[in-house]
Every structure is written in C-alpha cells, then in structure tokens.
Design a protein around this motif. Structure first.
Motif, PDB file in Angstrom:
ATOM      1  N   HIS A   1      -9.634  97.864  82.755  1.00  0.00           N
ATOM      2  CA  HIS A   1      -8.406  97.497  82.053  1.00  0.00           C
ATOM      3  C   HIS A   1      -7.203  97.526  83.007  1.00  0.00           C
ATOM      4  O   HIS A   1      -6.178  98.113  82.703  1.00  0.00           O
ATOM      5  CB  HIS A   1      -8.161  98.452  80.885  1.00  0.00           C
TER       6      HIS A   1
ATOM      7  N   ASP B   1     -12.350 105.034  79.299  1.00  0.00           N
ATOM      8  CA  ASP B   1     -13.053 104.429  80.439  1.00  0.00           C
ATOM      9  C   ASP B   1     -14.465 104.977  80.603  1.00  0.00           C
ATOM     10  O   ASP B   1     -14.848 105.401  81.686  1.00  0.00           O
ATOM     11  CB  ASP B   1     -12.243 104.660  81.722  1.00  0.00           C
TER      12      ASP B   1
ATOM     13  N   HIS C   1     -17.525 103.827  81.278  1.00  0.00           N
ATOM     14  CA  HIS C   1     -18.316 102.690  81.736  1.00  0.00           C
ATOM     15  C   HIS C   1     -19.626 103.187  82.331  1.00  0.00           C
ATOM     16  O   HIS C   1     -19.856 104.397  82.486  1.00  0.00           O
ATOM     17  CB  HIS C   1     -17.531 101.852  82.747  1.00  0.00           C
TER      18      HIS C   1
ATOM     19  N   TYR D   1     -12.899 102.665  75.600  1.00  0.00           N
ATOM     20  CA  TYR D   1     -14.015 101.839  76.051  1.00  0.00           C
ATOM     21  C   TYR D   1     -15.263 102.709  76.076  1.00  0.00           C
ATOM     22  O   TYR D   1     -15.332 103.691  76.815  1.00  0.00           O
ATOM     23  CB  TYR D   1     -13.771 101.237  77.438  1.00  0.00           C
TER      24      TYR D   1
ATOM     25  N   GLU E   1     -19.158 102.362  76.780  1.00  0.00           N
ATOM     26  CA  GLU E   1     -20.265 101.545  77.284  1.00  0.00           C
ATOM     27  C   GLU E   1     -21.478 101.627  76.370  1.00  0.00           C
ATOM     28  O   GLU E   1     -22.227 100.664  76.206  1.00  0.00           O
ATOM     29  CB  GLU E   1     -20.632 102.011  78.699  1.00  0.00           C
TER      30      GLU E   1
ATOM     31  N   THR F   1     -12.435 101.283  67.987  1.00  0.00           N
ATOM     32  CA  THR F   1     -12.203 100.284  69.020  1.00  0.00           C
ATOM     33  C   THR F   1     -11.426  99.102  68.456  1.00  0.00           C
ATOM     34  O   THR F   1     -11.704  98.624  67.353  1.00  0.00           O
ATOM     35  CB  THR F   1     -13.550  99.789  69.590  1.00  0.00           C
TER      36      THR F   1
END
Length: 460
Positions: A27, A254, A256, A296, A298, A369
């Motif tokens: 981002h 984040d 990920h 976010y 994953e 989200t």
C-alpha cells in the motif's frame, strides 16, 4: 537490563537512567514517495532528531536523556546494548546472546530486502540469532538506508495511520499480546544500541559516530521458506487460525505472505507435507493504527480460514480481555497512543462477538476489510458499524477533554474513523452502544445462515 561490552574485561553493568526484514508493502503512497524523492535532503539534522524534546513527542520509546548518567563512561567506544522496553527470560536471553556476539567482534549485517533498515546478528558460530530494525531507518525516516528517507520521526508513514519511527514499539506490542505464544510471535524487545555498526547517512555530516540507536530486536527464526514460496495447502489449519486471531485483534495492515515464515515438523524428511507445516508471524510494525484503517490479510481467502474455529480456539477467544490487554500496553508501552489502544479494544470485542456467533476467520476478515467497486473504496462493515455508533453519541463541546489527535501529523485521513477524539464519557458510551449493535448484527447473520442451510436441505 543493560550491558556494556569490553573485549578485554568482559561485561560490566552500567547505571540506568531514572527517566526513562520488512519484506514488502502493498500500500505504498506514491505522493509521499514522490515528495521524499523531490526534496532529496533532510529537513532537520539527525542530531536534532535525537534532542530530548523530539524523542518525547515523536519516538514510540521512553524519553532517553542525553546527559551523562551517574557512573557511565560516555567516552568509551565499546559496544553497548540496553533493554528499553521488554521483559521476561526469552527477551533477556536474546539480549545476552547479542551482547556476547558484539563482544566477540560481530557486526550487524544489513539485509538487502525490504524498504527499511534491518540487520541480522550472528553468533560466534555464524548462526543467525536476531534481527534489529533501528527506528530512524524505517521507510521515509531521515536515516533510511534504502533511499526512501528525509522526513522527521513522528510524521505520517507509509500508512498514514502509523507514524514514522513508531513501528518498533508495535513489534513489541504484538509479542506482548500473543498470550501463551498462540500465534508464535518470536521474542521481541525495544533496545538501545551504542557504538554499534549501523547505517548513518552521509547527508548528516554532523552526526556523532557514537550516537545511540533505538531499535526493535527480535529473535531470528530459522525457516525453509516464507508463505509466498509455498501454496497454502501446505499450512496447518491451526497455524493459519492462530495468526488470523492475532491479526484481527491488532488490525494488522500488512499481513502478507512474506512475513509468515514456514516451519516444518521433524519427520526425518526434507520435504513438506500438505497440511503439516506451521507458520511463524514476523514484522508487526504496521499494526495497531491510530484510527480504523484498511487491513490486509493474506490468509483471507485460504481454505483454512473458512474452516470453523476449534473448541480450543473458541475458548482462547472467549477468555481474551480487551481491557486487560489495554492496561498491559499502557503499562509496558506508555508511548503507544491511546487512539491505537482503543483500536485494539474495538477489534477484540468484534472478534469475540463474531466468534461466539459462529463466524469463521474468513467471514470476520471480510467484515473488517474495505470493498473496492468501480475504482472506489467503500468502508468495511465494521467501519460502518462504528460510524453508526459514533454518530449516535452526543458529543460535548469541551475540547479540553479531547485526546491527542490535534497534534501535528496525527489527523485522521479522509474516510478513516478515529476513536481517539472521544472523551472518556463518550468512549464509554461508544463501547456500550457498539456491543449492543454488534449483538444485533451477528444475530441477523445467524438467522440468515440458518435460512440458507434450510433452503439447501430443501433443494436436496
């Protein structure tokens, strides 16, 4: 705990003051990066950033005096490491190992990956033992070694809801909140290095070579891969659930694939078996934002996330106490802003009620989200609930009771929902109304779920 290192005379304690691999980021704000590249120079010198007033306002660490401490020899050039925040046997053992490595002449090794400065420490046998991330080398920070620097600590960072220089304290917060080590966050501390071989920008010629570095320090986790190098079918359901539970509580912006390391059970087999490999979460600097932001996850669409929570996981969630967690953070991390602590409370309450209503990890994550449609971003279900609750609370006119969100650089972005601008009475009313509204929302979801199940059975 503090250790001074002398290669000839070993370790010696010194007086404590009375005061006290980022893998990737999906981002990036191009406006911030463009501004950083255009300026090219530091708006303030590195030495100015370490003035006591700036540390107090901008650092996510306790205030560290620059005056000489009683019994401390500041002329010594021996490496030194001090625990600023963090406790417990695993943390102390980690710091001692790093101190021993530094005493043996080991220097921190820069890691090439990531947007910020990160260094690995090795022991005398050459084994990796710890990863350090100096706060002044974060992305956009004035001493960033990757060419993404130039801004003062305390300014909005890559995610505007998390300030530059304040990711280290969030790394420690994630460790403190991982009760019982459920998610497996490695031992983490906030430390001060002196006379260690970290990066110092050549643009700041006045920076003294002995300038201390505040950094997060985390136990290095040996691993074969990260989650991005293997398909999700290899990962155990429990491991995905346990990381997901933590991510929801701390509103991880984040999570990920690169910051979930793949472990494996020792079956005397070098291959990975489907559904057996466990994950270890690292890099929690982008959690606990100052306002509700877009997370976010994953794991959101991994098949494991659609499997219902186990009885053990449901019991763990039911025993979570958001207000006790808040007190832990206020006590152990006093520089963490109250607005971020309130985000933790709201997200934990949301998780507890959602899990009790029978929602799985995917369903909970989707409600948190934001949605994108036609190139436009719309608030998440959880944000809409919070907006509705906040609008229902009578707001007082006494601005003296407002939280710190009036400070420079802390304004909530357009579309974001701040909880820090509520005074204590409004905050208590918010929580009461929030819990009541959530109960109705999840009851409706349970009824709809039963209706869909009935229709499917009828069709069969």
């Amino acid at each position: 705990m503090a250790v001074t290192i002398d290669r000839h005379h070993g370790f010696k304690p010194f007086s404590r003051s009375q005061r006290c691999k980022l893998q990737s980021f999906g981002h990036l704000d191009p406006n911030i990066l463009e501004l950083s590249q255009q300026t090219g120079t530091f708006s303030h010198s590195f030495e100015l950033a370490f003035q006591a007033d700036n540390i107090h306002r901008s650092f996510s660490t306790p205030c560290l005096p620059l005056a000489t401490l009683v019994g401390e020899d500041l002329t010594s050039h021996h490496p030194r490491i001090e625990i600023v925040r963090g406790s417990g046997a695993p943390v102390h053992a980690l710091v001692v190992e790093v101190a021993i490595a530094m005493a043996s002449g080991v220097h921190p090794i820069p890691l090439p990956s990531g947007l910020g400065g990160a260094y690995v420490f090795r022991n005398q046998n050459g084994n990796n033992i710890a990863v350090a991330k100096p706060v002044d080398e974060e992305p956009l920070a004035l001493n960033n070694p990757k060419g993404l620097g130039g801004q003062m600590l305390g300014q909005p960072g890559l995610k505007k809801s998390i300030r530059i220089g304040e990711t280290g304290i969030r790394e420690l917060a994630a460790y403190l909140l991982d009760h019982g080590g459920l998610a497996g966050v490695p031992p983490t501390a906030l430390v001060k290095f002196s006379n260690a071989a970290f990066f110092v920008t050549t643009d700041a010629a006045t920076v003294p070579s002995h300038m201390p570095k505040i950094a997060s320090l985390q136990r290095f986790v040996g691993h074969g891969y990260d989650a991005g190098e293997l398909g999700p079918s290899f990962f155990s359901v429990a491991s995905v659930h346990q990381i997901g539970i933590l991510d929801i509580r701390i509103l991880n912006l984040d999570r990920h694939a690169g910051n979930m390391l793949v472990m494996k059970h020792d079956h005397n087999n070098s291959s990975y078996v489907d559904g057996v490999a466990d994950l270890v979460p690292i890099d929690h600097g982008f959690c606990l934002p100052e306002w509700l932001d877009d997370p976010y996850f994953e794991w959101l669409h991994w098949p494991q996330a659609s499997i219902p929570f186990s009885d053990y996981e449901l019991e763990y969630i039911s025993k979570l106490d958001p207000f006790k967690d808040a007190e832990i953070l206020r006590t152990d991390l006093p520089s963490l802003r109250e607005s971020s602590i309130r985000v933790l409370i709201v997200c934990t309450i949301f998780l507890k009620q959602a899990a009790a209503a029978g929602l799985c990890l995917t369903e909970i994550g989707q409600m948190m989200t934001r949605k994108f449609c036609g190139g436009e971003e719309s608030p998440s279900e959880m944000e809409n609930i919070c907006l509705k609750v906040k609008a229902s609370i009578p707001r007082g006119s006494n601005n003296d009771n407002r939280k710190e969100e009036t400070e420079e650089g802390s304004k909530c972005e357009v579309g974001g929902i701040s909880l820090g601008d509520l005074n204590q009475g409004e905050w208590e009313a918010f929580l009461e109304n929030f819990s009541e509204l959530l109960h109705g929302v999840f009851e409706d979801k349970k009824c709809k779920s039963k209706s869909w199940n009935t229709m499917e059975v009828t069709e069969l």
